[in-house]
Write a protein that holds these residues in place. Structure first.
Motif, mmCIF file in Angstrom:
data_model
loop_
_atom_site.group_PDB
_atom_site.id
_atom_site.type_symbol
_atom_site.label_atom_id
_atom_site.label_comp_id
_atom_site.label_asym_id
_atom_site.label_seq_id
_atom_site.Cartn_x
_atom_site.Cartn_y
_atom_site.Cartn_z
ATOM 1 N N ARG A 28 0.662 -1.168 -0.010
ATOM 2 C CA ARG A 28 0.066 0.001 0.022
ATOM 3 C C ARG A 28 0.805 1.307 0.088
ATOM 4 N NH1 ARG A 28 -4.170 -1.986 -1.963
ATOM 5 N NH2 ARG A 28 -3.635 -3.922 -0.723
ATOM 6 N N GLN A 93 -0.931 -12.223 7.188
ATOM 7 C CA GLN A 93 -1.220 -12.049 5.686
ATOM 8 C C GLN A 93 0.078 -12.466 5.078
ATOM 9 O OE1 GLN A 93 -4.289 -8.907 4.472
ATOM 10 N NE2 GLN A 93 -3.780 -8.404 6.719
ATOM 11 N N VAL A 95 3.896 -13.243 3.883
ATOM 12 C CA VAL A 95 4.550 -14.265 3.297
ATOM 13 C C VAL A 95 6.058 -14.283 3.527
ATOM 14 C CG1 VAL A 95 2.838 -14.558 1.813
ATOM 15 C CG2 VAL A 95 4.862 -13.159 1.047
ATOM 16 N N ASP A 96 6.737 -13.270 4.681
ATOM 17 C CA ASP A 96 8.095 -13.218 4.716
ATOM 18 C C ASP A 96 8.774 -13.982 5.690
ATOM 19 O OD1 ASP A 96 7.130 -12.055 7.107
ATOM 20 O OD2 ASP A 96 7.142 -9.993 6.525
ATOM 21 N N HIS A 114 -1.864 -16.402 3.413
ATOM 22 C CA HIS A 114 -1.311 -16.044 1.854
ATOM 23 C C HIS A 114 -0.068 -16.944 1.442
ATOM 24 C CE1 HIS A 114 -3.780 -12.108 2.110
ATOM 25 N NE2 HIS A 114 -4.494 -12.962 1.936
ATOM 26 N N THR A 214 -2.027 -3.554 9.134
ATOM 27 C CA THR A 214 -2.882 -4.009 7.649
ATOM 28 C C THR A 214 -3.784 -2.844 7.154
ATOM 29 O OG1 THR A 214 -4.158 -5.756 6.760
ATOM 30 C CG2 THR A 214 -4.484 -5.405 9.093
ATOM 31 N N SER A 215 -3.935 -2.572 6.076
ATOM 32 C CA SER A 215 -4.388 -1.729 5.409
ATOM 33 C C SER A 215 -5.961 -1.761 5.451
ATOM 34 C CB SER A 215 -4.359 -1.154 4.010
ATOM 35 O OG SER A 215 -4.396 -2.505 3.265
ATOM 36 N N ALA A 257 5.081 0.215 14.209
ATOM 37 C CA ALA A 257 4.883 -1.118 14.831
ATOM 38 C C ALA A 257 5.928 -1.172 15.845
ATOM 39 C CB ALA A 257 4.772 -2.279 13.853
HETATM 40 P P1 NAD Z 1 -0.665 -3.301 2.844
HETATM 41 O O1 NAD Z 1 0.467 -2.832 2.314
HETATM 42 O O2 NAD Z 1 -2.052 -3.059 2.056
HETATM 43 O O3 NAD Z 1 -1.095 -2.335 4.131
HETATM 44 C C1 NAD Z 1 -0.054 -2.096 5.090
HETATM 45 C C2 NAD Z 1 -0.400 -1.258 6.300
HETATM 46 O O4 NAD Z 1 0.556 -1.065 7.171
HETATM 47 C C3 NAD Z 1 -0.765 0.306 5.915
HETATM 48 O O5 NAD Z 1 -2.213 0.511 6.441
HETATM 49 C C4 NAD Z 1 0.232 1.190 6.418
HETATM 50 O O6 NAD Z 1 -0.179 2.074 6.919
HETATM 51 C C5 NAD Z 1 0.640 0.294 7.489
HETATM 52 N N1 NAD Z 1 2.156 0.476 8.089
HETATM 53 C C6 NAD Z 1 3.250 0.636 7.216
HETATM 54 N N2 NAD Z 1 4.230 0.788 7.916
HETATM 55 C C7 NAD Z 1 4.070 0.728 9.137
HETATM 56 C C8 NAD Z 1 4.721 0.638 10.177
HETATM 57 N N3 NAD Z 1 5.863 0.864 10.398
HETATM 58 N N4 NAD Z 1 3.965 0.358 11.597
HETATM 59 C C9 NAD Z 1 2.514 0.235 11.539
HETATM 60 N N5 NAD Z 1 1.828 0.212 10.515
HETATM 61 C C10 NAD Z 1 2.509 0.440 9.193
HETATM 62 O O7 NAD Z 1 -0.486 -4.906 3.552
HETATM 63 P P2 NAD Z 1 -1.736 -5.663 4.077
HETATM 64 O O8 NAD Z 1 -2.816 -5.049 4.439
HETATM 65 O O9 NAD Z 1 -0.793 -6.834 4.525
HETATM 66 O O10 NAD Z 1 -2.134 -6.150 2.373
HETATM 67 C C11 NAD Z 1 -1.310 -6.541 1.282
HETATM 68 C C12 NAD Z 1 -1.188 -7.754 0.888
HETATM 69 O O11 NAD Z 1 0.048 -7.823 0.242
HETATM 70 C C13 NAD Z 1 -1.170 -8.957 1.603
HETATM 71 O O12 NAD Z 1 -1.871 -10.012 1.111
HETATM 72 C C14 NAD Z 1 0.161 -9.387 1.968
HETATM 73 O O13 NAD Z 1 0.184 -10.784 1.999
HETATM 74 C C15 NAD Z 1 0.989 -9.018 1.020
HETATM 75 N N6 NAD Z 1 2.176 -8.383 1.416
HETATM 76 C C16 NAD Z 1 3.087 -9.179 2.203
HETATM 77 C C17 NAD Z 1 3.990 -8.577 2.581
HETATM 78 C C18 NAD Z 1 5.070 -9.275 3.579
HETATM 79 O O14 NAD Z 1 5.085 -10.633 3.764
HETATM 80 N N7 NAD Z 1 5.837 -8.583 4.559
HETATM 81 C C19 NAD Z 1 4.724 -7.389 1.964
HETATM 82 C C20 NAD Z 1 3.838 -6.658 1.161
HETATM 83 C C21 NAD Z 1 2.701 -7.302 0.830
#
Ligand code: NAD
Length: 267
Positions: A28, A93, A95-96, A114, A214-215, A257
């Protein structure tokens, strides 16, 4: 809100935001592009059909990025909390594999709805393989044993990092079962998430539900706050910014976080 130790069953949902400070980009935050790619070009079944090598390379890059990252204070705080609380459940959610790597005592096994960057599956029959297979089979020096399939927890982080660095490759191996292309064992946009029955059971029986990083726009995870609220749970959201489910959130805590998660879960 009551003190945390007065809740009987706690369910935690995490998203990409919890891993952001470990250096893994969220989707996001990237203005529609994910590591310079449009999501529909790299994270859908149609994308894999159209250009499997592009998708494979994208996931090879993400595997290496995840293997180089380290669990942060937020991942670790959840494990510390679970050690002291008898009934905590984690749905992610992500996958890391950072939750798994933070959990050296196996106190909080995550439900990975996921999939995982460390696994691949046969694009025909769906059998799941450790990524070791994908990376080594072509070289002819590694063949997984039956017992090794699907058990990525048995692999050490060093093992992954070492081999991803060495064998960061751009080919798509064939599956040993059906001799067709192997694919990342990731739930792509448009596919059904894993373990949904178990997840809905946990959500409908919890008395505290905590959503972290999560967004709230990717379904079905985006509906979990509403589900927990309907089941009578107290609902809390920890995130860097407000999310659309305000009507189902009893308490919203804004921040990063690594700051707000350890503070919220301190016991
Ligand atoms: P998202 O990217 O849609 O949203 C991330 C949310 O986290 C946002 O609302 C943002 O404001 C918030 N955020 C960003 N940095 C932050 C921080 N330091 N502390 C607290 N909040 C913070 O992610 P999502 O809701 O998990 O959905 C996206 C999809 O993409 C999921 O299906 C996920 O599996 C996948 N994804 C996974 C990873 C991973 O495994 N790390 C990374 C990117 C996307």
């Amino acid at each position: 809100m009551k003190p945390l130790n007065e809740y009987k069953k706690i369910v935690i949902l995490t998203g990409a935001g919890i891993s952001a400070e470990s250096g893994i980009s969220t989707f996001r935050d990237s203005q529609g592009l994910w590591e310079q790619h449009k999501i529909e070009d790299v994270a859908t079944p149609e994308a894999f059909e159209k250009d499997p090598l592009l998708v494979w390379k994208f996931y090879s890059m993400r595997r290496l990025q995840a293997a180089k990252a380290k669990p942060n204070l937020a991942h670790l705080a959840l494990i510390q909390f679970a050690k002291a609380h008898p009934d905590v459940h984690l749905i992610t959610q992500n996958v890391d594999a950072l939750h798994l790597r933070a959990d050296t005592t196996h106190s909080l096994p995550p439900i990975c709805m996921h999939g995982s960057l460390h696994e691949s599956s046969c694009s025909n029959c769906g059998i799941v393989y450790l990524d070791d297979y994908a990376y080594f089979n072509e070289l002819g020096d590694y063949a997984p044993q039956e017992t090794e399939l699907c058990d990525s927890t048995q692999r050490s982080h060093q093992h992954y990092l070492h081999h991803y660095n060495l064998e960061y490759r751009n080919f798509i191996p064939l599956s040993p079962c059906c001799k067709v292309m192997i694919r990342p064992h990731i739930v792509w946009f448009g596919e059904m998430p894993q373990h949904m029955e178990k997840i809905y059971h946990q959500i409908s029986h919890c008395d505290l539900f905590v959503s972290i990083g999560t967004s709230g726009v990717v379904y079905p995870a985006a509906s979990f706050l509403a589900g927990a609220k309907a089941a009578g749970a107290h609902t809390v959201c920890l995130n860097k910014e407000p999310i659309p489910q305000a009507a189902f959130i009893d308490e919203f805590i804004e921040g990063s976080a690594t700051d707000i998660v350890p503070r919220f879960f301190r016991i």
